[in-house]
Write a protein that holds these residues in place. Sequence first.
Motif, PDB file in Angstrom:
ATOM      1  N   ALA A 370       0.737  -1.359  -0.017  1.00 43.85           N
ATOM      2  CA  ALA A 370      -0.203   0.004  -0.049  1.00 43.85           C
ATOM      3  C   ALA A 370       1.052   1.222   0.011  1.00 43.85           C
ATOM      4  O   ALA A 370       0.678   2.293  -0.685  1.00 43.85           O
ATOM      5  CB  ALA A 370      -0.826   0.010   1.326  1.00 43.85           C
ATOM      6  N   ARG A 373       2.387   1.692  -3.465  1.00 46.31           N
ATOM      7  CA  ARG A 373       1.418   1.960  -4.538  1.00 46.31           C
ATOM      8  C   ARG A 373       1.154   3.626  -4.365  1.00 46.31           C
ATOM      9  O   ARG A 373       1.107   4.388  -5.359  1.00 46.31           O
ATOM     10  CB  ARG A 373       0.274   1.094  -4.193  1.00 46.31           C
ATOM     11  N   ASP A 374       0.561   3.780  -3.267  1.00 44.53           N
ATOM     12  CA  ASP A 374       0.503   5.520  -2.871  1.00 44.53           C
ATOM     13  C   ASP A 374       1.482   6.150  -3.308  1.00 44.53           C
ATOM     14  O   ASP A 374       1.401   7.128  -3.873  1.00 44.53           O
ATOM     15  CB  ASP A 374      -0.028   5.654  -1.402  1.00 44.53           C
ATOM     16  N   GLY A 375       2.740   6.080  -2.824  1.00 47.29           N
ATOM     17  CA  GLY A 375       3.768   6.667  -3.356  1.00 47.29           C
ATOM     18  C   GLY A 375       3.968   6.951  -4.737  1.00 47.29           C
ATOM     19  O   GLY A 375       4.458   7.771  -5.264  1.00 47.29           O
ATOM     20  N   LEU A 377       1.853   6.600  -7.287  1.00 51.69           N
ATOM     21  CA  LEU A 377       0.791   7.261  -7.724  1.00 51.69           C
ATOM     22  C   LEU A 377       0.927   8.733  -7.329  1.00 51.69           C
ATOM     23  O   LEU A 377       0.895   9.812  -8.285  1.00 51.69           O
ATOM     24  CB  LEU A 377      -0.691   6.802  -7.271  1.00 51.69           C
ATOM     25  N   ARG A 378       1.278   9.022  -6.078  1.00 53.04           N
ATOM     26  CA  ARG A 378       1.721  10.587  -5.711  1.00 53.04           C
ATOM     27  C   ARG A 378       2.732  11.203  -6.427  1.00 53.04           C
ATOM     28  O   ARG A 378       2.620  12.117  -6.893  1.00 53.04           O
ATOM     29  CB  ARG A 378       1.810  10.488  -4.224  1.00 53.04           C
ATOM     30  N   GLY A 382      -0.434  10.258 -10.528  1.00 48.25           N
ATOM     31  CA  GLY A 382      -1.426   9.183 -11.259  1.00 48.25           C
ATOM     32  C   GLY A 382      -1.057   8.939 -12.548  1.00 48.25           C
ATOM     33  O   GLY A 382      -2.204   8.161 -13.202  1.00 48.25           O
ATOM     34  N   ARG A 417      -9.026  -0.517 -10.393  1.00 48.69           N
ATOM     35  CA  ARG A 417      -8.822   0.275  -9.341  1.00 48.69           C
ATOM     36  C   ARG A 417     -10.231   1.056  -8.920  1.00 48.69           C
ATOM     37  O   ARG A 417     -10.497   1.497  -7.648  1.00 48.69           O
ATOM     38  CB  ARG A 417      -8.046   1.403  -9.500  1.00 48.69           C
ATOM     39  N   ARG A 420     -12.592  -0.296  -4.846  1.00 46.49           N
ATOM     40  CA  ARG A 420     -12.182  -0.007  -3.711  1.00 46.49           C
ATOM     41  C   ARG A 420     -11.959  -1.097  -2.444  1.00 46.49           C
ATOM     42  O   ARG A 420     -13.121  -1.740  -2.191  1.00 46.49           O
ATOM     43  CB  ARG A 420     -12.491   1.367  -3.169  1.00 46.49           C
ATOM     44  N   VAL A 423      -6.716  -2.261   0.119  1.00 48.73           N
ATOM     45  CA  VAL A 423      -5.592  -1.779  -0.793  1.00 48.73           C
ATOM     46  C   VAL A 423      -5.702  -2.114  -2.304  1.00 48.73           C
ATOM     47  O   VAL A 423      -5.363  -3.307  -2.678  1.00 48.73           O
ATOM     48  CB  VAL A 423      -4.094  -2.435  -0.237  1.00 48.73           C
ATOM     49  N   GLY A 425      -5.628  -0.626  -6.531  1.00 49.87           N
ATOM     50  CA  GLY A 425      -5.407   0.355  -7.587  1.00 49.87           C
ATOM     51  C   GLY A 425      -5.434   0.060  -8.634  1.00 49.87           C
ATOM     52  O   GLY A 425      -5.898  -0.815  -8.956  1.00 49.87           O
TER      53      GLY A 425
END
Length: 429
Positions: A370, A373-375, A377-378, A382, A417, A420, A423, A425
């Motif tokens: 997680a 993934r978030d890092g 995309l940030r 995106g 994605r 939801r 976790v 994407g």
Amino acid sequence: MRDSGGQGGHGGHGPLDRGLPRTRRRDVLQRHQLLQIRGRSVTWLVPLTVLVAITFADFHTTGEFRIVSWCVFVSAIASALCGVWTTALFAVLALAVYVASGAVWPTGYQEDPADFVLVLVGGALSVLASSVRVRGELRMLHMMDIAETTRRTVLRPLPPGWGGLDHAAVYLAADADARVGGDFYDIQPGPHGTRVLLGDVQGKGLGAVEAAAALLGTFREAAYHEADLATVAGRLETRMRRHRLHTVALGRDDGDRFATAVLMGFPVGDRGVAEVVGFGHEPPLVVGAAGVRPLPCGDGLPLGLADLAGAGGTPSALRVKIAAGETLLLVTDGVTEARDSAGVFYPLAEEVAAAVRRDARAAEPARLVALVRDGTLRHCGGRLADDTTIFAVRRTGPAAAQGASGAGSASGTVPDRGDRGPVRGRSQV
């Protein structure tokens, strides 16, 4: 996607939707409605509201304005939102309101033949447009089902704790509609231990998906039966070459396709050691309380290119020490090559190390995936330039317990994605 209206517009659409039963088509379209109340379609409220508004406005204006002729818009709006029969119903209602307005409203306005024909023809064309739209939606839903089936064929679900490994995975497709690409991963337990594979096929499209499926099929068989991990590596190299020969024989331009990959093994009875073979892929990261370090995996060439290194081109397996509680993080180049607006690459190791320093639980596979993934995309805003796979495994129990039972393998589930979960994407943990 727009609603089908919940009416009878789901049947008789020709061969495009014959593969879907009537109830299946209705259920699928029901899930893609714009407006719902307690799971039921209420898109019909939009054209109904417009019809009521036109009727009210016509009653409070002079006949010279002829606002009632706007009834033609009612069926047009219904054709964009509702099913065929719902659109037909509104076409009839609009025509009825237009005819009745001349006799009922005290404005003295009488319907004009030209406007009458406009409302009549507009309603008929709206029904036709609704039929075409619903057929197009069914075609798209059918293609989505095919893509989902293909995805599950290549990357099948991994049971929890499969092969004595705690695992988590995320797949992010660069193409939002493709759902599957050339990235692949799997866990295969067997009598000689548990084997893990992650890789990335060069190129995109169905050719890359076919190559990934071929490699996974070979991995699932060889990883179970072969005692030596280097033999599994050799089987993968041979399979890639055979696949290329087959596609070239078909006249396709796949003669130079290759795949980077990392093959790992967790031997039975030796919990502090892992075996690893690298095929030109980014080295895995070992993440634990002691920090983050790259895992040595050799400098082997990508799968399909071993002949460039001569007769001994297939790399040998390296034995490396893995402490208890350490997680192995494997990613494809969608992570390592993610860039921000200034062109700076995503600092994967640094960000993971900082997260582990803040909280040691960040090394757990689900949390780690997680985080990455978030890092990613940030960092790239995106906008993924390539398919991205994030896969984390950690040894938890005897690896042979499940493998000795002879159960087949399954690879990770990667739903869209939009679904939801804890976790997700285009992915699942």
